[in-house]
Design a protein around this motif. Structure first.
Motif, PDB file in Angstrom:
ATOM      1  N   GLY B 112     -18.658 -43.037 -44.308  1.00 44.16           N
ATOM      2  CA  GLY B 112     -19.893 -43.708 -43.633  1.00 44.16           C
ATOM      3  C   GLY B 112     -19.378 -45.235 -43.392  1.00 44.16           C
ATOM      4  N   TYR B 113     -18.253 -45.339 -43.409  1.00 43.12           N
ATOM      5  CA  TYR B 113     -17.503 -46.518 -42.813  1.00 43.12           C
ATOM      6  C   TYR B 113     -17.265 -46.578 -41.469  1.00 43.12           C
ATOM      7  N   THR B 114     -17.793 -47.843 -40.622  1.00 41.89           N
ATOM      8  CA  THR B 114     -17.331 -47.695 -39.543  1.00 41.89           C
ATOM      9  C   THR B 114     -16.696 -48.798 -39.054  1.00 41.89           C
ATOM     10  N   ALA B 115     -16.087 -49.721 -39.934  1.00 41.43           N
ATOM     11  CA  ALA B 115     -15.119 -50.662 -39.627  1.00 41.43           C
ATOM     12  C   ALA B 115     -14.194 -51.309 -40.863  1.00 41.43           C
ATOM     13  N   ALA B 116     -13.000 -51.513 -40.671  1.00 46.02           N
ATOM     14  CA  ALA B 116     -12.428 -51.838 -41.836  1.00 46.02           C
ATOM     15  C   ALA B 116     -11.341 -53.164 -41.302  1.00 46.02           C
ATOM     16  N   PHE B 117     -11.165 -54.201 -41.972  1.00 46.76           N
ATOM     17  CA  PHE B 117     -10.350 -55.088 -41.679  1.00 46.76           C
ATOM     18  C   PHE B 117      -8.956 -55.542 -42.340  1.00 46.76           C
TER      19      PHE B 117
END
Lengths: 270, 552
Positions: B112-117
């Motif tokens: 359910g993650y849609t972004a990671a930096f």
């Protein structure tokens, strides 16, 4: 109870990864169940039966694998018991991480044959590739037990980072043979390449043919009689290759690598 | 393409919605107002009371760049052991703690993650990091540029250049490397390491430039503030992992002098020296400081028991922990004389006093920091553990009984040295939604992410409301990225392309001449070749640009 013979179907393309096929795992399975075992062909999971004709027969706990026309990696990798006979050549990692049993290949073997093995026997009737009995990639430790016996020659870095066990090569061994060895025995009947025993801490390199000069880091410690050699011959048993072909007693000893304390040795029988 | 999600229980903290039964309408990848009657709906999902949240955002996860590739090579036995075959939509690869790009994107999306930096992009490695991020499917990414031990900055500071010059330099570097924020790692320490310093305290002058980490940190925090970057200076402070570093961390907070600051993996910076073993928790003191400093945010860097690998630009610390490597191998290297890199495999053991206490300290921080808008859920992937352990972590935060059961299993002395057992707090779903969605989006200035109001990107995650929160967050029922169903029941179903986010602040580009001269004289390539153009991002798609604060 019988063994199994695997014959590749026409058109098997790409390297086949046979990690799942240890005879111990096949015990008690019928041919149909064996056909359903998933192997990797060209990077994709495929039921064994789609790539091979599986026939029952032969000795119990024995798997006969015909490899003409394709590359089979990971044959007998991690196997603990039983016997695999490869009719043809083997790909990489033949008998790597072997814990027991015997893997015999009638042709050549690729790289990392017997790498990081802990027990059992790997027998190669043709030539072996690089990293014979050495460490698996990124791992600190080479073979820790068992016997590797090669009738042909071996590539570079045979016995690199080896910790225990015996490697016999009837032909020549490549460069960096026995590099960074911690313990164990590598016996090469033919010549060995440059940098033999590089960084060696302990252990024995037995060379059937003397190198032109002592490898860097090694110094001559004279000729002596070695009871060890006859004990080694008796200990190895079959398949002993060149090691069993003549009595061994007297040998010149080079010690090194002096940069690592000089507790390793190269023995050159006279 | 019009989609309607019916009968969902919506957790959308940015828009003040908590457990609000509402419909969500999506048109061509964006959340929109409910359409008028008679409008055709192409796809309808009856959620039957399931929980709906925006896509989660990981504010600090090492997913790309030189050190991760180095870690992948060093941990190559992991890749041999964990081959993930291509299956259906997923092209996949290998790895758990050092996953390949495809595994990274798929595993994030499946949770359910849609972004990671990527929080530690070195200037000289930025081009590689961007290429690698472009290869991560599905999720959005962006990188934080590491400054603070780079020679030009230190040279400018040592010469007493004005804050405007520093600001312009930071702006130039941020733009040239297509970055989202500025990070500093052991400011000055990586440079000092090259001059044989093995430790550099906050107020200790570095051997080469005579600058203290405090001076560098303050200058960077000010530059970031003056440029108007949405995300404050992202600080990996001095003395990571050293018992007693709680004092350094409190001093670092003081050094900000009212400027906004984000302290990252603060768990590794919250160690005190009480007790027989001279190692104890400083979490309460840090949490108290965070609670009374509204300009401060933190992410925790929780540790998770098991094998992982630590990878950091902090050569000084990594060289120090190298003897603890498990398995016994490590790598440290200089990066183009401008930064550093250290990779040390590590196994956190629950039966080790120190590791067990680290675990408890992280959880204490989560539970004692009151404002979920200012504390983010991270393991500092992979340094504290892989990001795939977030569901377990959420369960530890939401379920006190489970937490106590785990506490009973760790090293007994460690459990006696922590107040964790007496903390009754359990995170609510709304708080989890804040710390993993709304708050990271706000902190990074992502206006159309982390919420489900009209105009937001249709990153929609549907969960079953299971009592086992780990199971719930491990396998969301459905995950949509920009309106496309990318994962169902924890399996990737569609592999899409994500975007790379950057910030474009304004600055005086006269600084370009100074930078160009430095590159000419010291670096050996031209500054214009160092700078990454838009068409190098995401295979020519270009970045998603965000303005500075107040620029719109």
């Amino acid at each position: 109870m019988t063994g199994f013979t695997l014959q590749p179907r026409a058109g098997v393309a790409g390297p086949v990864e046979l990690l799942a096929l240890a005879p111990g795992r096949l015990r008690g399975l019928g041919a149909d169940a064996v056909r359903r075992i998933v192997v990797t062909v060209g990077g994709l999971p495929v039921p064994l039966g789609d790539a091979f004709d599986v026939a029952e027969g032969g000795d119990e706990d024995t798997l006969v694998l015909r490899t003409e026309g394709f590359r089979a990696d990971g044959i007998g990798q991690g196997m603990a018991e039983g016997r695999i006979v490869v009719q043809g050549d083997a790909g990489d990692r033949l008998g790597a991480r072997l814990r027991g049993g015997q893997v015999t290949v009638e042709g050549r073997a690729g790289s990392h044959a017997g790498a990081a093995m802990a027990g059992g026997i790997v027998e190669i009737l043709g030539d072996a590739g690089d990293f014979l009995g050495a460490a698996m990639p990124a791992e600190p430790r080479g073979m820790t037990g068992g016997l590797i016996s090669v009738r042909g020659s071996a590539g570079a870095r045979a016995g690199e980072r080896m910790r225990r066990g015996t490697i016999i090569v009837d032909g020549a061994a490549g460069e960096f043979c026995g590099a960074f060895m911690v313990a164990g025995t590598v016996a090469a009947g033919g010549a060995c390449g440059a940098h033999a025993g590089y960084g060696m801490r302990r252990g024995t390199l037995l060379l059937g043919r003397a190198p032109a000069a002592a490898p860097e880091g090694f110094v001559d410690a004279g000729s002596h009689d070695w009871v060890f050699l006859s004990l080694l011959q008796r200990h190895v048993g079959e398949p002993s290759g060149w090691l069993g072909s003549r009595p061994l007693a007297r040998a010149r000893r080079l010690i090194g690598d002096m940069a690592e304390g000089g507790r390793g040795e190269i023995l050159i029988p006279e | 393409m019009r989609i309607r999600f019916r009968n969902g229980r919506v957790y959308d903290p940015a828009n003040g919605r908590e457990d609000a039964t509402a419909d969500i309408h999506v048109l061509d990848g964006r959340v929109v107002e409910a359409p008028g009657p008679g409008e055709r709906i192409d796809e309808e999902h009856d959620l039957g009371g399931r929980i709906v949240m925006p896509g989660a955002i990981d504010i600090h996860s090492h997913i790309a760049g030189g050190k991760m590739n180095l870690a992948r090579m060093l941990m190559s036995e992991e890749h041999h052991a964990t081959i993930v075959p291509a299956e259906g939509a997923c092209l996949c690869g290998s790895g758990i703690v050092t996953p390949s790009t495809h595994v990274t994107g798929c595993r994030y999306a499946e949770m359910g993650y849609t972004a990671a930096f990527e929080p530690a992009m070195l200037g000289s490695n930025a081009r590689h990091a961007h290429l690698e991020m472009a290869d991560i499917p599905i999720i959005d990414t962006g990188g934080y540029l590491v400054l603070g031990s780079d020679d030009l900055l230190l040279d400018l500071l040592a010469r007493g250049e004005r804050p405007e010059t520093i600001r312009d330099y930071v702006g130039w570097m941020l733009t040239a490397t297509q970055s989202m924020a500025i990070k500093t790692v052991n400011p000055g320490g990586i440079n000092a390491f090259k001059y044989n310093a093995r430790r550099l305290d906050l107020d200790e002058a570095g051997p080469r430039y005579g600058l203290t980490p405090r001076a560098i940190l303050t200058a960077l925090a000010r530059a970031v503030h003056d440029l108007g970057l949405p995300h404050p200076l992202h600080v990996h402070g001095c003395n990571l992992g050293v018992p007693g570093n709680v004092a350094t961390t409190l001093d670092t907070i003081g050094a900000a002098a009212g400027l906004p600051l984000h302290l990252t993996h603060v768990q590794f910076h919250s160690y005190d020296t009480e007790g027989d073993r001279r190692f104890s928790s400083g979490a309460a003191r840090i949490a108290e400081a965070v609670n009374r400093t509204p300009t401060l945010s933190v992410d925790v860097g929780q540790i998770v028991f098991g094998q992982t690998v630590t990878a950091s630009a902090d050569t000084m610390t990594q060289r120090g922990t190298a003897p603890l490597a498990h398995p016994r191998k490590w790598a440290a290297m200089d990066i183009e004389c401008d930064a550093g890199c250290g990779v040390v495999p590590f196994r956190y053991r629950d039966k080790s006093f120190v590791n067990a206490l680290q675990w408890a300290i992280g959880l204490e921080l989560f539970l004692l920091i009151e404002d979920p808008w200012r504390v983010f859920l991270t393991t500092d992937h992979p340094n504290g553990g892989p990001f795939t352990s977030y569901p377990e972590l959420i369960r530890l935060l939401m379920d006190r009984d489970y937490r106590l059961a785990r506490l009973a299993e760790i090293h007994p002395e460690a459990s006696a040295h922590t107040t964790l057992g007496s903390i009754a707090r359990e995170y609510t779903l709304a708080e989890i939604a804040i710390m993993t969605r709304a708050a990271p989006a706000r902190s990074l200035g992502l206006r159309d992410r982390g919420h489900l109001g009209p105009g937001a990107a249709a990153d929609v995650v549907v969960y079953d409301d299971l009592p086992d929160r780990r199971a719930m967050f491990e396998r969301p029922r459905m995950v949509f990225k920009d309106g496309v169903l990318v994962a169902r029941d924890g399996r990737t179903v569609t592999v899409t392309k994500g975007s790379t986010h950057v910030v474009r602040p304004g600055f005086d580009d006269a600084i370009g001449r100074v930078v160009a001269r430095h590159f000419e004289e010291r670096i050996g390539i031209k500054a214009k070749h160092f700078a990454i153009s838009d068409d190098e991002i995401r295979g020519g798609d270009g970045p998603v640009r965000h303005g500075a604060r107040g620029q719109g």
